[in-house]
Design an enzyme around this catalytic site. Sequence first.
Site, PDB file in Angstrom:
ATOM      1  CG  ASP A 157      71.373   7.834  17.359  1.00  0.00           C
ATOM      2  OD1 ASP A 157      70.802   7.975  16.262  1.00  0.00           O
ATOM      3  OD2 ASP A 157      70.777   7.877  18.448  1.00  0.00           O
TER       4      ASP A 157
ATOM      5  CG  ASP B  96      75.235  12.207  18.337  1.00  0.00           C
ATOM      6  OD1 ASP B  96      76.334  12.247  18.928  1.00  0.00           O
ATOM      7  OD2 ASP B  96      74.142  12.154  18.932  1.00  0.00           O
TER       8      ASP B  96
ATOM      9  CG  HIS C  56      70.158  12.463  15.841  1.00  0.00           C
ATOM     10  ND1 HIS C  56      69.803  11.457  16.707  1.00  0.00           N
ATOM     11  CD2 HIS C  56      71.420  12.860  16.231  1.00  0.00           C
ATOM     12  CE1 HIS C  56      70.794  11.251  17.577  1.00  0.00           C
ATOM     13  NE2 HIS C  56      71.779  12.098  17.304  1.00  0.00           N
TER      14      HIS C  56
ATOM     15  CG  ASP D  62      67.541  10.174  11.230  1.00  0.00           C
ATOM     16  OD1 ASP D  62      67.372  10.948  12.194  1.00  0.00           O
ATOM     17  OD2 ASP D  62      68.020   9.028  11.346  1.00  0.00           O
TER      18      ASP D  62
ATOM     19  NE  ARG E  82      61.838  19.602  13.811  1.00  0.00           N
ATOM     20  CZ  ARG E  82      62.090  18.390  14.303  1.00  0.00           C
ATOM     21  NH1 ARG E  82      62.935  17.576  13.676  1.00  0.00           N
ATOM     22  NH2 ARG E  82      61.503  17.980  15.411  1.00  0.00           N
TER      23      ARG E  82
ATOM     24  CB  SER F 236      62.133  11.500  19.373  1.00  0.00           C
ATOM     25  OG  SER F 236      63.371  10.865  19.613  1.00  0.00           O
ATOM     26  CB  SER F 237      59.545  15.973  17.798  1.00  0.00           C
ATOM     27  OG  SER F 237      59.835  15.641  16.439  1.00  0.00           O
TER      28      SER F 237
ATOM     29  CB  CYS G 223      66.750   6.103  14.690  1.00  0.00           C
ATOM     30  SG  CYS G 223      66.281   7.813  14.418  1.00  0.00           S
TER      31      CYS G 223
END
Length: 382
Positions: free
Chosen positions: A113, A199, A250, A252, A269, A305-306, A358
Amino acid sequence: MIESSGAIPVVNAWNEWDTLQEVVVGSATGACFEPTEPGNRPQTRGAGAAPFPTGPKPAEAVDRANEQLAGLAALLTAQGVTVRRPSPHDFSQPVRTPAFEAENQYCAVCPRDVMITLGNEILEATMSRRARYFEYEPYRKLVYEYWDADPRVTWTVAPKPTMADAMYRQDFWEWPLEERHARMHDSEFCVTQDEVVFDAADMSRFGRDILVQESMTTNRAGIRWLKRTLEPKGFRVHPVHFPLDYFPSHIDCTFVPLRPGLVLTNPERPIRETERQMFTDNGWRLVDAPQPVLTNDDMPPYCQSSKWLSMNVLSVSPEKVICEEQEKPLQDLLYSLGFEVLTVPFRDVFEYGGSLHCATWDIRRDSTREDYFPAVSYRPAT
């Protein structure tokens, strides 16, 4: 003490996939819960969930995450990769500047990050959240070692934003989803456009080309700074957008290059069509990831996060990828694409905001700067 050895500088990474030689793996030691602040409103998952906790993470949660981070480090070491770890840091200390205060800091689980390697250069990001203002500190000792070891290594620190109240849209978190949908093409999120904010995890490297996602954690001023800073060095910086992601943060877990000519994409997405053309015009294949094993409701209660952390894989080489142990559908897809797939358990790291990509910062890959987009029409920085 790090020593320079031959033709390849001690810091050398031009893309996300060439053979990995040295990497930093994060640590959960000393981690705290993210505080509520203008750039972040953490919430506990589940109907009727309790308020989001504050202060240090429980020792057992830290131990579980550290065990899995150590497992990743051991797997990488077995693959011949040199593994480094961040220095200890007291994240329970508050942050206080002339412009803001934060009750505590966060963690060093996700070096991706804040730190990124661009060729032979180390770049420290501004960061977008107050609790992460000093998150570069656990890596500073390592940076000095690399910088001292090899005069070919350069080191750039992005300008620190004020993170004052005026840098954020205070009402963003109250926008109903319908308004987010109506404004999705504006790319206006919780951070305003007045200061340089980004970031490092919003960046993805493709040789001389760098994608930068405009998001909740990276604004247009940040992208403009990256263009003006990196393009004189021979890079080309491309802003990218994923309009159906209402809270982008982010790149990734959305757009993951696996090798030259192949990108793992998020079916929920899609990249903006005009930006997709850069890839289709140059013969790249974009392959949708399968649905993750976990749903968003199944994610750990404190994870912000998802479910698409499933896509957060780490490439060891153009033929070898590390995938989370339980993500069997993604493993099967990667096998079908010709990859050797290594697996490691990583679910207990999810609540710290990331998965395998990450939780790492690649220092050296056996790579050179290549042009993977010779047919691209490019407009330089202004």
